[in-house]
Design a protein around this motif. Sequence first.
Motif, PDB file in Angstrom:
ATOM      1  N   GLY A  56      -2.906  -9.562   3.784  1.00 36.38           N
ATOM      2  CA  GLY A  56      -3.695  -8.379   4.112  1.00 36.38           C
ATOM      3  C   GLY A  56      -4.676  -8.024   3.013  1.00 36.38           C
ATOM      4  N   VAL A  57      -5.834  -7.477   3.414  1.00 38.11           N
ATOM      5  CA  VAL A  57      -6.834  -7.020   2.467  1.00 38.11           C
ATOM      6  C   VAL A  57      -7.437  -5.717   2.991  1.00 38.11           C
ATOM      7  CG1 VAL A  57      -8.712  -8.366   3.518  1.00 38.11           C
ATOM      8  CG2 VAL A  57      -8.892  -7.667   1.122  1.00 38.11           C
ATOM      9  N   GLY A  58      -7.750  -4.798   2.088  1.00 33.47           N
ATOM     10  CA  GLY A  58      -8.330  -3.520   2.483  1.00 33.47           C
ATOM     11  C   GLY A  58      -7.947  -2.418   1.527  1.00 33.47           C
ATOM     12  N   ALA A  59      -8.290  -1.182   1.904  1.00 37.31           N
ATOM     13  CA  ALA A  59      -8.076  -0.037   1.009  1.00 37.31           C
ATOM     14  C   ALA A  59      -6.608   0.222   0.720  1.00 37.31           C
ATOM     15  CB  ALA A  59      -8.717   1.212   1.627  1.00 37.31           C
ATOM     16  N   ASN A  60      -5.730  -0.161   1.625  1.00 36.39           N
ATOM     17  CA  ASN A  60      -4.290   0.071   1.469  1.00 36.39           C
ATOM     18  C   ASN A  60      -3.622  -0.985   0.584  1.00 36.39           C
ATOM     19  OD1 ASN A  60      -1.665   0.812   3.964  1.00 36.39           O
ATOM     20  ND2 ASN A  60      -1.785   1.282   1.800  1.00 36.39           N
ATOM     21  N   ILE A  61      -4.422  -1.933   0.103  1.00 37.45           N
ATOM     22  CA  ILE A  61      -3.892  -3.099  -0.616  1.00 37.45           C
ATOM     23  C   ILE A  61      -4.632  -3.251  -1.942  1.00 37.45           C
ATOM     24  CG2 ILE A  61      -3.735  -5.622  -0.537  1.00 37.45           C
ATOM     25  CD1 ILE A  61      -3.723  -4.867   2.723  1.00 37.45           C
ATOM     26  N   HIS A  62      -3.886  -3.399  -3.030  1.00 33.07           N
ATOM     27  CA  HIS A  62      -4.485  -3.558  -4.360  1.00 33.07           C
ATOM     28  C   HIS A  62      -5.243  -4.887  -4.409  1.00 33.07           C
ATOM     29  CE1 HIS A  62      -4.888  -3.799  -8.713  1.00 33.07           C
ATOM     30  NE2 HIS A  62      -4.456  -2.537  -8.800  1.00 33.07           N
ATOM     31  N   HIS A  63      -6.527  -4.831  -4.805  1.00 37.67           N
ATOM     32  CA  HIS A  63      -7.356  -6.029  -4.699  1.00 37.67           C
ATOM     33  C   HIS A  63      -6.897  -7.146  -5.633  1.00 37.67           C
ATOM     34  CE1 HIS A  63     -10.853  -8.144  -3.190  1.00 37.67           C
ATOM     35  NE2 HIS A  63     -11.108  -8.541  -4.430  1.00 37.67           N
ATOM     36  N   SER A  64      -6.385  -6.778  -6.803  1.00 35.60           N
ATOM     37  CA  SER A  64      -5.902  -7.807  -7.721  1.00 35.60           C
ATOM     38  C   SER A  64      -4.712  -8.562  -7.126  1.00 35.60           C
ATOM     39  CB  SER A  64      -5.502  -7.182  -9.059  1.00 35.60           C
ATOM     40  OG  SER A  64      -4.932  -8.144  -9.918  1.00 35.60           O
ATOM     41  N   LEU A  65      -3.817  -7.838  -6.447  1.00 33.07           N
ATOM     42  CA  LEU A  65      -2.667  -8.490  -5.818  1.00 33.07           C
ATOM     43  C   LEU A  65      -3.108  -9.369  -4.649  1.00 33.07           C
ATOM     44  CD1 LEU A  65      -0.015  -5.609  -5.819  1.00 33.07           C
ATOM     45  CD2 LEU A  65      -0.294  -7.488  -7.459  1.00 33.07           C
ATOM     46  N   PHE A  66      -4.053  -8.869  -3.849  1.00 31.83           N
ATOM     47  CA  PHE A  66      -4.592  -9.686  -2.760  1.00 31.83           C
ATOM     48  C   PHE A  66      -5.182 -10.981  -3.304  1.00 31.83           C
ATOM     49  CE2 PHE A  66      -8.724 -10.875  -0.896  1.00 31.83           C
ATOM     50  CZ  PHE A  66      -8.258 -11.493   0.262  1.00 31.83           C
ATOM     51  N   ASN A 104       4.802  -0.032   6.430  1.00 33.52           N
ATOM     52  CA  ASN A 104       5.334   0.816   5.360  1.00 33.52           C
ATOM     53  C   ASN A 104       4.343   1.020   4.214  1.00 33.52           C
ATOM     54  OD1 ASN A 104       7.886   1.633   6.217  1.00 33.52           O
ATOM     55  ND2 ASN A 104       8.874  -0.235   5.508  1.00 33.52           N
ATOM     56  N   LEU A 105       3.381   0.129   4.096  1.00 33.88           N
ATOM     57  CA  LEU A 105       2.444   0.206   2.977  1.00 33.88           C
ATOM     58  C   LEU A 105       1.709   1.546   2.920  1.00 33.88           C
ATOM     59  CD1 LEU A 105       2.473  -2.399   1.362  1.00 33.88           C
ATOM     60  CD2 LEU A 105       0.113  -2.796   2.046  1.00 33.88           C
ATOM     61  N   ARG A 106       1.460   2.148   4.078  1.00 35.24           N
ATOM     62  CA  ARG A 106       0.693   3.398   4.080  1.00 35.24           C
ATOM     63  C   ARG A 106       1.458   4.540   3.398  1.00 35.24           C
ATOM     64  NH1 ARG A 106       1.845   3.183   9.928  1.00 35.24           N
ATOM     65  NH2 ARG A 106       3.115   4.952  10.574  1.00 35.24           N
ATOM     66  N   SER A 107       2.787   4.437   3.353  1.00 35.08           N
ATOM     67  CA  SER A 107       3.586   5.423   2.622  1.00 35.08           C
ATOM     68  C   SER A 107       3.859   4.978   1.194  1.00 35.08           C
ATOM     69  CB  SER A 107       4.922   5.656   3.339  1.00 35.08           C
ATOM     70  OG  SER A 107       4.739   6.288   4.584  1.00 35.08           O
ATOM     71  N   MET A 108       4.013   3.687   0.987  1.00 37.16           N
ATOM     72  CA  MET A 108       4.392   3.167  -0.320  1.00 37.16           C
ATOM     73  C   MET A 108       3.266   3.320  -1.340  1.00 37.16           C
ATOM     74  SD  MET A 108       6.265  -0.230   1.182  1.00 37.16           S
ATOM     75  CE  MET A 108       6.556  -1.035  -0.373  1.00 37.16           C
ATOM     76  N   GLN A 109       2.030   3.103  -0.920  1.00 38.31           N
ATOM     77  CA  GLN A 109       0.902   3.121  -1.846  1.00 38.31           C
ATOM     78  C   GLN A 109       0.716   4.483  -2.506  1.00 38.31           C
ATOM     79  OE1 GLN A 109      -3.065   3.002  -0.161  1.00 38.31           O
ATOM     80  NE2 GLN A 109      -3.725   1.485  -1.673  1.00 38.31           N
ATOM     81  N   VAL A 155       1.148   3.456  -6.205  1.00 38.69           N
ATOM     82  CA  VAL A 155       1.780   2.162  -6.450  1.00 38.69           C
ATOM     83  C   VAL A 155       0.821   1.050  -6.030  1.00 38.69           C
ATOM     84  CG1 VAL A 155       3.720   0.652  -5.856  1.00 38.69           C
ATOM     85  CG2 VAL A 155       4.096   3.114  -6.071  1.00 38.69           C
ATOM     86  N   ALA A 156       0.687   0.024  -6.842  1.00 38.12           N
ATOM     87  CA  ALA A 156      -0.083  -1.161  -6.475  1.00 38.12           C
ATOM     88  C   ALA A 156       0.687  -1.916  -5.389  1.00 38.12           C
ATOM     89  CB  ALA A 156      -0.307  -2.043  -7.697  1.00 38.12           C
ATOM     90  N   THR A 157       0.074  -2.085  -4.231  1.00 39.72           N
ATOM     91  CA  THR A 157       0.787  -2.640  -3.078  1.00 39.72           C
ATOM     92  C   THR A 157       0.046  -3.848  -2.505  1.00 39.72           C
ATOM     93  OG1 THR A 157      -0.350  -1.027  -1.661  1.00 39.72           O
ATOM     94  CG2 THR A 157       1.865  -0.459  -2.405  1.00 39.72           C
ATOM     95  N   ALA A 158       0.808  -4.694  -1.820  1.00 39.76           N
ATOM     96  CA  ALA A 158       0.251  -5.852  -1.125  1.00 39.76           C
ATOM     97  C   ALA A 158       1.042  -6.077   0.156  1.00 39.76           C
ATOM     98  CB  ALA A 158       0.285  -7.096  -2.011  1.00 39.76           C
TER      99      ALA A 158
END
Length: 361
Positions: free
Chosen positions: A266-276, A302-307, A313-316
């Motif tokens: 996944g890629v986008g605002a909900n996902i840390h770009h470095s992790l992507f 779950n990412l929408r709550s975890m971030q 939190v840096a999420t992927a």
Amino acid sequence: MKRILKPYTNIFLDAAFTSIMAHLRTILETFTACHGIAGHEDEVATSIIQHGDFTSYGRDAMGNLLCMKETTPGAPTVLLDAHMDEVGFIVKYIDDDGYLYLDAVGGIDTKALSGACLLVHGNSLLRGIVSDMPPHIAHGSTVPELGDLPLDIGMSGREARETVPVGSPVTFSTRLRQVGQHKVCSKALDNRAGCTVLCSLSRKLDVPFNLAFLFSSQEEVGTRGAYAALTSSAPALALSIDTTHGDMYGVPREKTRTLGSGTIIGVGANIHHSLFSRLRETAKNDGIAHTIKAYAGATPTNLRSMQTAGRGVATALLSIPTRYLHTPAEVADMRDIKATQRLVSSFLSSLDESYVEAIAC
């Protein structure tokens, strides 16, 4: 003279791959056989504890199962998440004829329900059939509402009320079956496939930081479990594993991913770009089959709550393409589940403690 080294080597590798796939399928079959709608995940949690390898584990008030593999005291923590709950129903009302009226727990399309066999988890386990008028009698072809599809358990009103308390959970009854060479069909592949990936990894990962395995509750009713778990203790970074739409008849290709094409990054605002970027490069370098899926805003995971937990939190996100989500017959490709497992393993092995600490700042 025939060259035998290469064929024998291929046979050995094929046998090893087949053995790994068989192990994953066995775990998946065990997990999908468990029943656990949101708020009723105990059976799933018990099975995960039995099949995983953790240094410690515990449940919280939300029903989350948090398992740890700890290395060094004070080391940063990387969290891996997969939700345990499946879509299903709850008994809302029982009429005088013994029919059970249900409410959906999670998003369910009633087109898939007419004539389906469901399991009622009352004072005892019962089978019921979703009733609907046969085409000889029904007029028109409108899709019925769930309130127009009562469950027939073969009992009178008095017997039903004595056996099935209002509020009892109801689940699909489908067991895992092979479909073609690589695909499987079952209820609850969303998200027991993700649970399978994490549970299998718990037996093989060796990393220089602490690992938290969050088998979260109540994702299907608003990502509640993950929100509660990360609010109390935020990790350095978090990677969530879930399912997403696989290719299906009549659905535009751009909205799905082909079964057998690998894991989905996944890629986008909900996902840390470095992790992507690191996930994508790891997949390329290690030859792991994958595709990319873009999300403009919050992902339906779950990412929408975890971030947004704590200070952030840096999420992927990695996803497994799955057909017919939230039906009794979801379909996934075992090769995609294996590709997801491989990428998580390779990604974590590429990290060191300094990277994990830096990305948390």
